[in-house]
Design a protein around this motif. Structure first.
Motif, PDB file in Angstrom:
ATOM      1  N   GLN A 244       0.833  -1.208   0.000  1.00  0.00           N
ATOM      2  CA  GLN A 244       0.000   0.000   0.000  1.00  0.00           C
ATOM      3  C   GLN A 244       0.865   1.255   0.000  1.00  0.00           C
ATOM      4  O   GLN A 244       2.082   1.183   0.185  1.00  0.00           O
ATOM      5  N   THR A 245       0.216   2.389  -0.214  1.00  0.00           N
ATOM      6  CA  THR A 245       0.945   3.651  -0.325  1.00  0.00           C
ATOM      7  C   THR A 245       0.316   4.736   0.555  1.00  0.00           C
ATOM      8  O   THR A 245      -0.878   4.678   0.860  1.00  0.00           O
TER       9      THR A 245
ATOM     10  N   GLU B  60     -13.504   8.439   6.703  1.00  0.00           N
ATOM     11  CA  GLU B  60     -12.475   8.171   5.692  1.00  0.00           C
ATOM     12  C   GLU B  60     -12.392   6.667   5.478  1.00  0.00           C
ATOM     13  O   GLU B  60     -12.334   5.911   6.456  1.00  0.00           O
TER      14      GLU B  60
ATOM     15  N   GLY C 265     -10.056   3.736   4.054  1.00  0.00           N
ATOM     16  CA  GLY C 265      -8.672   3.473   3.669  1.00  0.00           C
ATOM     17  C   GLY C 265      -7.719   4.300   4.527  1.00  0.00           C
ATOM     18  O   GLY C 265      -7.075   5.228   4.053  1.00  0.00           O
TER      19      GLY C 265
ATOM     20  N   GLY D  20      -4.800   3.566   5.831  1.00  0.00           N
ATOM     21  CA  GLY D  20      -3.406   3.468   5.379  1.00  0.00           C
ATOM     22  C   GLY D  20      -2.435   3.978   6.417  1.00  0.00           C
ATOM     23  O   GLY D  20      -2.445   3.558   7.571  1.00  0.00           O
ATOM     24  N   SER D  21      -1.594   4.938   6.020  1.00  0.00           N
ATOM     25  CA  SER D  21      -0.567   5.494   6.907  1.00  0.00           C
ATOM     26  C   SER D  21      -1.154   6.387   7.988  1.00  0.00           C
ATOM     27  O   SER D  21      -0.484   6.692   8.975  1.00  0.00           O
TER      28      SER D  21
ATOM     29  N   GLN E 268      -3.737  11.171   5.611  1.00  0.00           N
ATOM     30  CA  GLN E 268      -4.946  11.894   5.188  1.00  0.00           C
ATOM     31  C   GLN E 268      -5.836  12.185   6.399  1.00  0.00           C
ATOM     32  O   GLN E 268      -6.381  13.284   6.532  1.00  0.00           O
TER      33      GLN E 268
ATOM     34  N   GLU F 128      -9.997   0.714   7.905  1.00  0.00           N
ATOM     35  CA  GLU F 128      -8.928   0.103   7.100  1.00  0.00           C
ATOM     36  C   GLU F 128      -9.149  -1.416   7.035  1.00  0.00           C
ATOM     37  O   GLU F 128      -9.458  -2.049   8.039  1.00  0.00           O
ATOM     38  N   LEU F 129      -8.950  -1.969   5.833  1.00  0.00           N
ATOM     39  CA  LEU F 129      -9.189  -3.402   5.606  1.00  0.00           C
ATOM     40  C   LEU F 129      -7.966  -4.260   5.917  1.00  0.00           C
ATOM     41  O   LEU F 129      -8.089  -5.456   6.167  1.00  0.00           O
TER      42      LEU F 129
ATOM     43  N   ASP G 190     -14.243  -3.825   6.182  1.00  0.00           N
ATOM     44  CA  ASP G 190     -14.495  -3.484   4.782  1.00  0.00           C
ATOM     45  C   ASP G 190     -15.220  -2.140   4.686  1.00  0.00           C
ATOM     46  O   ASP G 190     -16.438  -2.064   4.853  1.00  0.00           O
ATOM     47  N   GLY G 191     -14.462  -1.112   4.378  1.00  0.00           N
ATOM     48  CA  GLY G 191     -15.019   0.235   4.296  1.00  0.00           C
ATOM     49  C   GLY G 191     -15.896   0.449   3.072  1.00  0.00           C
ATOM     50  O   GLY G 191     -16.590   1.465   2.996  1.00  0.00           O
TER      51      GLY G 191
ATOM     52  N   THR H  70     -10.219   6.688  -0.176  1.00  0.00           N
ATOM     53  CA  THR H  70      -8.841   6.929  -0.617  1.00  0.00           C
ATOM     54  C   THR H  70      -8.259   5.728  -1.372  1.00  0.00           C
ATOM     55  O   THR H  70      -7.053   5.525  -1.394  1.00  0.00           O
TER      56      THR H  70
ATOM     57  N   LEU I 299     -10.751  -2.631  -2.242  1.00  0.00           N
ATOM     58  CA  LEU I 299     -11.103  -4.056  -2.158  1.00  0.00           C
ATOM     59  C   LEU I 299     -12.435  -4.165  -1.421  1.00  0.00           C
ATOM     60  O   LEU I 299     -13.083  -3.169  -1.163  1.00  0.00           O
TER      61      LEU I 299
END
Ligand code: SAM
Length: 223
Positions: free
Chosen positions: A69-70, A94, A96, A98-99, A102, A117-118, A143-144, A160, A217
């Motif tokens: 992921q990014t 939000e 996703g 991720g880090s 955002q 987040e998944l 699962d968002g 995102t 996903l």
């Protein structure tokens, strides 16, 4: 995790890099002073792997964060945030996490923030980072693409990751006047959509520029 994976100390050098990033985003067309102010405040280097060079952390491109992921490009974060048109007191979801970058940008507004987040590893890692930073953000694993029905409605929903189509469930979790910002299209390129729910529960769609997100996903994402 403390001190191992992240560098969470700030300095004048990083602040200068943030100012340069803001100038760069302004030149690229980000015009909201609130969004630029938020980008200038959030130490992006807190959210990237610890071995990332400072100039890389503040360069205007996406970076790998593990798990395939990014962390999104700063321009993309600023663009989506600007489209959200956040108002004080908004309840925002939000999709996703991720880090967490955002979410940290959104957190600069006086809002109530939910993020989902998944990926279990990223979820755990970022939840702990928010705790370390004393960020009061509601974090969820799951699962968002289904939204967060228990906590709906939301004034703003931000996706995102790139979706094949607009997930119906997300539309129905918008409050009247609510907005969904979501990249929609092919696995590698998507157009940015902003869908507004009017007071009659009808949806107005605006379509903006082309972007390249990792795939969404889950049930309404890519299989
Ligand atoms: N907002 C993130 C940030 O600031 O770093 C961007 C992260 S990356 C571009 C997109 C994220 O969406 C990934 O972490 C990925 O695991 C997550 N994701 C993909 N499908 C998802 C789904 N159905 N539900 C929740 N998260 C999902």
């Amino acid at each position: 995790m403390r001190g191992e994976r992240y560098n969470i100390s700030d300095s004048e050098g990083y602040k200068t890099l943030r100012k340069e990033l803001v100038n760069n985003l302004t030149e690229k067309g980000i015009s909201s002073s609130e969004v630029l102010g938020a980008i200038e405040k959030v130490p992006r280097h807190f959210f990237v792997p610890i071995n990332t060079a400072p100039e890389e952390a503040y360069a205007d491109h996406a970076l790998q964060i593990g798990e395939g992921q990014t962390i999104s490009q700063p321009y993309t974060v600023a663009y989506q945030t600007q489209l959200l048109d956040i108002k004080e007191g908004n309840k925002i979801l939000e999709i996703g996490t991720g880090s967490g970058y955002q979410a940290a940008v959104l957190y600069q507004w006086p809002i109530e923030l939910y993020t989902i987040e998944l990926n279990q590893t990223l979820y755990q890692r970022t939840r702990k980072l928010f705790e370390q930073l004393n960020y009061s953000i509601h974090t969820f694993f799951g699962d968002g693409s289904l939204g967060l029905p228990t906590y709906a409605p939301f004034d703003r929903i931000l996706v995102t990751a790139g979706a094949p189509s607009v997930p119906e469930d997300l539309l129905h979790q918008l409050s009247p006047g609510g907005k969904l910002v979501i990249p929609v299209g092919q696995p590698k390129t998507q157009k940015m959509y902003r869908i507004t729910c009017n007071v009659f529960q009808q949806f107005d769609t605006e379509i903006f520029d082309l972007f390249s997100f990792v795939p969404l996903l889950g049930k309404y994402g890519w299989k």
